[in-house]
Scaffold this motif. Sequence first.
Motif, PDB file in Angstrom:
ATOM      1  N   HIS A  49      -4.249  13.973  -3.559  1.00 27.14           N
ATOM      2  CA  HIS A  49      -4.144  12.664  -2.912  1.00 27.14           C
ATOM      3  C   HIS A  49      -3.855  11.638  -4.008  1.00 27.14           C
ATOM      4  N   ILE A  50      -3.027  10.656  -3.707  1.00 25.10           N
ATOM      5  CA  ILE A  50      -2.729   9.606  -4.682  1.00 25.10           C
ATOM      6  C   ILE A  50      -2.307   8.341  -3.943  1.00 25.10           C
ATOM      7  N   GLY A  51      -2.721   7.188  -4.454  1.00 26.39           N
ATOM      8  CA  GLY A  51      -2.331   5.939  -3.813  1.00 26.39           C
ATOM      9  C   GLY A  51      -2.564   4.750  -4.722  1.00 26.39           C
ATOM     10  N   ALA A  52      -1.929   3.639  -4.386  1.00 27.73           N
ATOM     11  CA  ALA A  52      -2.084   2.384  -5.124  1.00 27.73           C
ATOM     12  C   ALA A  52      -2.074   1.232  -4.133  1.00 27.73           C
ATOM     13  N   GLU A  53      -2.674   0.109  -4.542  1.00 24.81           N
ATOM     14  CA  GLU A  53      -2.810  -1.065  -3.676  1.00 24.81           C
ATOM     15  C   GLU A  53      -3.514  -0.695  -2.368  1.00 24.81           C
ATOM     16  N   TRP A  54      -4.440   0.245  -2.462  1.00 27.20           N
ATOM     17  CA  TRP A  54      -5.167   0.707  -1.279  1.00 27.20           C
ATOM     18  C   TRP A  54      -6.347  -0.218  -0.995  1.00 27.20           C
ATOM     19  N   GLN A  55      -6.421  -0.719   0.229  1.00 24.44           N
ATOM     20  CA  GLN A  55      -7.530  -1.598   0.621  1.00 24.44           C
ATOM     21  C   GLN A  55      -8.762  -0.735   0.859  1.00 24.44           C
ATOM     22  N   GLN A  56      -9.705  -0.802  -0.072  1.00 24.96           N
ATOM     23  CA  GLN A  56     -10.822   0.132  -0.062  1.00 24.96           C
ATOM     24  C   GLN A  56     -12.026  -0.420   0.687  1.00 24.96           C
ATOM     25  N   ASP A  57     -12.531   0.368   1.631  1.00 17.82           N
ATOM     26  CA  ASP A  57     -13.770   0.046   2.337  1.00 17.82           C
ATOM     27  C   ASP A  57     -14.899   0.887   1.748  1.00 17.82           C
ATOM     28  N   GLN A  58     -16.042   0.842   2.379  1.00 19.56           N
ATOM     29  CA  GLN A  58     -17.184   1.613   1.903  1.00 19.56           C
ATOM     30  C   GLN A  58     -16.960   3.105   2.115  1.00 19.56           C
ATOM     31  N   ILE A  59     -17.304   3.884   1.113  1.00 16.81           N
ATOM     32  CA  ILE A  59     -17.249   5.347   1.177  1.00 16.81           C
ATOM     33  C   ILE A  59     -18.597   5.893   0.704  1.00 16.81           C
ATOM     34  N   ILE A  60     -19.147   6.838   1.459  1.00 21.06           N
ATOM     35  CA  ILE A  60     -20.382   7.521   1.056  1.00 21.06           C
ATOM     36  C   ILE A  60     -20.103   9.022   1.076  1.00 21.06           C
ATOM     37  N   ARG A  61     -20.270   9.667  -0.053  1.00 23.98           N
ATOM     38  CA  ARG A  61     -20.054  11.120  -0.144  1.00 23.98           C
ATOM     39  C   ARG A  61     -21.357  11.769  -0.611  1.00 23.98           C
ATOM     40  N   TYR A  62     -22.156  12.189   0.331  1.00 23.35           N
ATOM     41  CA  TYR A  62     -23.439  12.797   0.000  1.00 23.35           C
ATOM     42  C   TYR A  62     -23.263  14.132  -0.724  1.00 23.35           C
ATOM     43  N   GLN A  63     -22.126  14.792  -0.476  1.00 27.64           N
ATOM     44  CA  GLN A  63     -21.875  16.082  -1.124  1.00 27.64           C
ATOM     45  C   GLN A  63     -20.814  15.975  -2.212  1.00 27.64           C
ATOM     46  N   GLY A  64     -20.399  14.758  -2.535  1.00 26.87           N
ATOM     47  CA  GLY A  64     -19.353  14.574  -3.524  1.00 26.87           C
ATOM     48  C   GLY A  64     -17.997  14.938  -2.959  1.00 26.87           C
ATOM     49  N   VAL A  85      -7.479  -0.666  -4.754  1.00 22.78           N
ATOM     50  CA  VAL A  85      -7.713   0.342  -5.778  1.00 22.78           C
ATOM     51  C   VAL A  85      -6.534   1.302  -5.897  1.00 22.78           C
ATOM     52  N   ILE A  86      -6.533   1.979  -7.032  1.00 23.39           N
ATOM     53  CA  ILE A  86      -5.746   3.187  -7.261  1.00 23.39           C
ATOM     54  C   ILE A  86      -6.684   4.371  -7.073  1.00 23.39           C
ATOM     55  N   PHE A  87      -6.197   5.433  -6.439  1.00 23.07           N
ATOM     56  CA  PHE A  87      -7.002   6.646  -6.341  1.00 23.07           C
ATOM     57  C   PHE A  87      -6.118   7.867  -6.579  1.00 23.07           C
ATOM     58  N   VAL A  88      -6.692   8.865  -7.225  1.00 25.55           N
ATOM     59  CA  VAL A  88      -5.995  10.127  -7.482  1.00 25.55           C
ATOM     60  C   VAL A  88      -7.021  11.249  -7.397  1.00 25.55           C
ATOM     61  N   THR A  89      -6.687  12.315  -6.684  1.00 20.66           N
ATOM     62  CA  THR A  89      -7.496  13.531  -6.762  1.00 20.66           C
ATOM     63  C   THR A  89      -6.598  14.652  -7.293  1.00 20.66           C
ATOM     64  N   MET A 144       0.850  -1.185   0.000  1.00 20.09           N
ATOM     65  CA  MET A 144       0.000   0.000   0.000  1.00 20.09           C
ATOM     66  C   MET A 144       0.890   1.241   0.000  1.00 20.09           C
ATOM     67  N   ARG A 145       0.723   2.094  -1.005  1.00 21.25           N
ATOM     68  CA  ARG A 145       1.511   3.309  -1.122  1.00 21.25           C
ATOM     69  C   ARG A 145       0.568   4.475  -1.348  1.00 21.25           C
ATOM     70  N   ALA A 146       0.718   5.515  -0.536  1.00 18.26           N
ATOM     71  CA  ALA A 146      -0.215   6.638  -0.660  1.00 18.26           C
ATOM     72  C   ALA A 146       0.427   7.925  -0.186  1.00 18.26           C
ATOM     73  N   TYR A 147       0.013   9.031  -0.812  1.00 27.11           N
ATOM     74  CA  TYR A 147       0.411  10.367  -0.410  1.00 27.11           C
ATOM     75  C   TYR A 147      -0.858  11.208  -0.284  1.00 27.11           C
ATOM     76  N   PHE A 148      -0.926  12.003   0.785  1.00 30.50           N
ATOM     77  CA  PHE A 148      -2.117  12.805   1.030  1.00 30.50           C
ATOM     78  C   PHE A 148      -1.743  14.269   1.229  1.00 30.50           C
ATOM     79  N   ASN A 149      -2.692  15.151   0.843  1.00 29.83           N
ATOM     80  CA  ASN A 149      -2.553  16.593   1.088  1.00 29.83           C
ATOM     81  C   ASN A 149      -1.256  17.166   0.535  1.00 29.83           C
ATOM     82  N   LEU A 150      -0.936  16.772  -0.683  1.00 26.20           N
ATOM     83  CA  LEU A 150       0.245  17.328  -1.335  1.00 26.20           C
ATOM     84  C   LEU A 150      -0.001  18.800  -1.656  1.00 26.20           C
ATOM     85  N   ASP A 151       1.003  19.612  -1.486  1.00 25.64           N
ATOM     86  CA  ASP A 151       0.845  21.059  -1.651  1.00 25.64           C
ATOM     87  C   ASP A 151       1.709  21.548  -2.800  1.00 25.64           C
ATOM     88  N   ALA A 152       1.065  21.816  -3.921  1.00 24.40           N
ATOM     89  CA  ALA A 152       1.789  22.367  -5.076  1.00 24.40           C
ATOM     90  C   ALA A 152       0.819  23.218  -5.885  1.00 24.40           C
TER      91      ALA A 152
END
Length: 271
Positions: free
Chosen positions: A18-33, A85-89, A1-9
């Motif tokens: 935010h970016i990560g790979a091999e992330w063990q994903q649980d349930q996420i609910i985003r009512y506001q996106g 999962v892989i995730f990127v924002t 599991m590799r991840a970086y959060f709150n990168l400032d550039a």
Amino acid sequence: MRAYFNLDAQEFPVTVEHIGAEWQQDQIIRYQGFPHFHWLQTQHGSGNFWIGNKHLVLPPNAGVLVSPGIPHRYEPVNQNEGWKVIFVTFQGKFAEDFNQQIMNREYVYIAPERGAKFTQQVEKIIENLDQQPVDNEWVSALSYYLLLSLGHEEMYHVDVNHPDFKRYVKPAMNYISENFTDHLTITAVAKHVNVTPQYLDRLFQKIINLSPKEYLLQIRINHAKKLLVSQKHLRVVAVANESGFRDAAYFSRVFKRKTGVTPLNFRKWQT
């Protein structure tokens, strides 16, 4: 599991937050996106993804790019099997203005057979973030390429070489984008490209699977989201007016129908 959060550039036109790979994903609910464009892709296992009433299953290599402020939820298909999962924002001025690149869609789905190249692009970004010192300019360039590549996937589903797209639909889209803050009607758009409103509606539905009215509404709502977050001093009435809505009450109803929250709650929860 590799991840970086709150990168400032933030000085770059686009980069990752935010970016990560091999992330063990649980349930996420985003009512506001989520406040930014968000890429989620399956590496192992499978996931269920819901946007409104739309249900997507994400097997290995499949992924979805979600636009800012779009309510959604996701979870593993099989809790025992797990879901990695892989995730990127994405952040930056280009990322904020990226909606038009994906034709103001709420999301872009990437099928498994087209997803492997995006895994490779994410891995390149993470490899560079692993280096010390980090070359932020190169990370920004790779992030720009990833986001642009994801946006081009939407164009893969649209025949941009179709004569009717070039002659009518694209000019109509451009006209809408340039004039959505005015009291713009679909009749005026159709007149601009020298067709009837009914014919323009058929062309839009056939080629981009959206009506001109839906396309105009999505542009206005996306612009309103940006104003609500970036111009905190603006009252809802002003946001509505600057986004092309002449009736603030109607704007609030449409905004809540599209996002699941009122404009004021969207501002509060996205900042």
